[in-house]
Scaffold this motif. Sequence first.
Motif, PDB file in Angstrom:
ATOM      1  N   LYS A   1       0.953  -1.312  -0.076  1.00 31.88           N
ATOM      2  CA  LYS A   1       0.171  -0.030  -0.148  1.00 31.88           C
ATOM      3  C   LYS A   1       1.157   1.168  -0.117  1.00 31.88           C
ATOM      4  O   LYS A   1       0.770   2.167  -0.844  1.00 31.88           O
ATOM      5  CB  LYS A   1      -1.081  -0.089   1.222  1.00 31.88           C
ATOM      6  CG  LYS A   1      -2.049   1.181   1.134  1.00 31.88           C
ATOM      7  CD  LYS A   1      -2.633   0.961   2.606  1.00 31.88           C
ATOM      8  CE  LYS A   1      -3.600   2.224   2.843  1.00 31.88           C
ATOM      9  NZ  LYS A   1      -4.199   2.248   3.868  1.00 31.88           N
ATOM     10  N   GLU A   2       1.880   1.159   0.771  1.00 32.19           N
ATOM     11  CA  GLU A   2       2.870   2.511   0.681  1.00 32.19           C
ATOM     12  C   GLU A   2       3.602   2.546  -0.278  1.00 32.19           C
ATOM     13  O   GLU A   2       3.609   3.697  -0.958  1.00 32.19           O
ATOM     14  CB  GLU A   2       3.953   2.189   1.888  1.00 32.19           C
ATOM     15  CG  GLU A   2       3.120   2.309   3.484  1.00 32.19           C
ATOM     16  CD  GLU A   2       4.068   1.804   4.448  1.00 32.19           C
ATOM     17  OE1 GLU A   2       5.229   1.988   4.184  1.00 32.19           O
ATOM     18  OE2 GLU A   2       3.459   1.674   5.761  1.00 32.19           O
TER      19      GLU A   2
ATOM     20  N   GLN B   1       1.145   4.129  -2.986  1.00 33.23           N
ATOM     21  CA  GLN B   1       1.203   5.521  -2.770  1.00 33.23           C
ATOM     22  C   GLN B   1       2.571   6.308  -3.428  1.00 33.23           C
ATOM     23  O   GLN B   1       2.195   7.455  -3.769  1.00 33.23           O
ATOM     24  CB  GLN B   1       0.781   5.897  -1.311  1.00 33.23           C
ATOM     25  CG  GLN B   1       0.309   7.247  -0.970  1.00 33.23           C
ATOM     26  CD  GLN B   1      -0.972   7.614  -1.740  1.00 33.23           C
ATOM     27  OE1 GLN B   1      -1.768   6.986  -1.618  1.00 33.23           O
ATOM     28  NE2 GLN B   1      -0.780   8.531  -2.665  1.00 33.23           N
TER      29      GLN B   1
ATOM     30  N   ASP C   1       2.014   8.979  -6.266  1.00 34.14           N
ATOM     31  CA  ASP C   1       2.518  10.492  -6.060  1.00 34.14           C
ATOM     32  C   ASP C   1       3.614  10.968  -7.066  1.00 34.14           C
ATOM     33  O   ASP C   1       3.643  11.828  -7.794  1.00 34.14           O
ATOM     34  CB  ASP C   1       3.331  10.639  -4.584  1.00 34.14           C
ATOM     35  CG  ASP C   1       2.174  10.654  -3.515  1.00 34.14           C
ATOM     36  OD1 ASP C   1       0.833  10.705  -4.001  1.00 34.14           O
ATOM     37  OD2 ASP C   1       2.327  10.436  -2.458  1.00 34.14           O
TER      38      ASP C   1
ATOM     39  N   GLU D   1      -8.696  -0.403   4.647  1.00 35.34           N
ATOM     40  CA  GLU D   1      -9.137  -0.293   3.321  1.00 35.34           C
ATOM     41  C   GLU D   1     -10.525  -1.024   2.924  1.00 35.34           C
ATOM     42  O   GLU D   1     -11.403  -0.806   2.221  1.00 35.34           O
ATOM     43  CB  GLU D   1      -7.948  -0.734   2.161  1.00 35.34           C
ATOM     44  CG  GLU D   1      -6.764   0.464   2.254  1.00 35.34           C
ATOM     45  CD  GLU D   1      -7.211   1.461   1.621  1.00 35.34           C
ATOM     46  OE1 GLU D   1      -8.185   1.760   0.626  1.00 35.34           O
ATOM     47  OE2 GLU D   1      -6.462   2.587   1.877  1.00 35.34           O
TER      48      GLU D   1
ATOM     49  N   SER E   1      -9.690   3.970  -3.221  1.00 37.09           N
ATOM     50  CA  SER E   1      -8.755   4.909  -2.663  1.00 37.09           C
ATOM     51  C   SER E   1      -7.428   4.651  -3.664  1.00 37.09           C
ATOM     52  O   SER E   1      -7.312   5.998  -4.263  1.00 37.09           O
ATOM     53  CB  SER E   1      -8.238   4.512  -1.276  1.00 37.09           C
ATOM     54  OG  SER E   1      -7.614   3.310  -1.344  1.00 37.09           O
ATOM     55  N   GLN E   2      -6.890   3.866  -3.913  1.00 40.06           N
ATOM     56  CA  GLN E   2      -5.543   3.885  -4.546  1.00 40.06           C
ATOM     57  C   GLN E   2      -5.926   3.471  -5.941  1.00 40.06           C
ATOM     58  O   GLN E   2      -5.238   3.792  -6.982  1.00 40.06           O
ATOM     59  CB  GLN E   2      -4.611   2.860  -4.052  1.00 40.06           C
ATOM     60  CG  GLN E   2      -3.957   3.582  -2.779  1.00 40.06           C
ATOM     61  CD  GLN E   2      -2.960   2.679  -2.201  1.00 40.06           C
ATOM     62  OE1 GLN E   2      -3.188   1.484  -2.077  1.00 40.06           O
ATOM     63  NE2 GLN E   2      -1.852   3.077  -1.789  1.00 40.06           N
TER      64      GLN E   2
END
Length: 147
Positions: free
Chosen positions: A22-23, A26, A30, A91, A136-137
């Motif tokens: 997940k990190e 992200q 970005d 999530e 979300s992602q």
Amino acid sequence: MKPKDYEDYQKNNVKASKSPIKEYIQIYADMAKKLKSEDAPELDAVKRNIKKAYPDEIYFTLIDEIEMPVKLLIKEPGKDYIIPVFTDIREYAIGSAKISELFLDKLEMKVITPDDIEQMAAEDEHFQGFVINPHSQNFNMDRDANF
């Protein structure tokens, strides 16, 4: 989520939202936004980290009454589909609530592994992949866990 974190969550009901993938997703999102391209060579290291983290985690998905995963059709009409997967309990809670609104069936959580996903790909030609944290992602991987 790492299997150990999930075990802790089950035993102690500890808020479990640790997920390296997940990190990395992200960071990828970005960077891609700043670079304005998902093909930029600067993203190669992050892609490698995502690929490396993927098989070490477990995921959560939704199943119906007959224990079949929720299938999101790629296009109508058609049989090809993807499944939603979630990286952690947080999530899952957000995404499952939104997906449940779209289905009349009673849906429940199921823990799946990358091996389970690989088995689905081997057994069902219509299974095309999965979307990680769709609300979300919204990160897509194909049936072989490639981008």
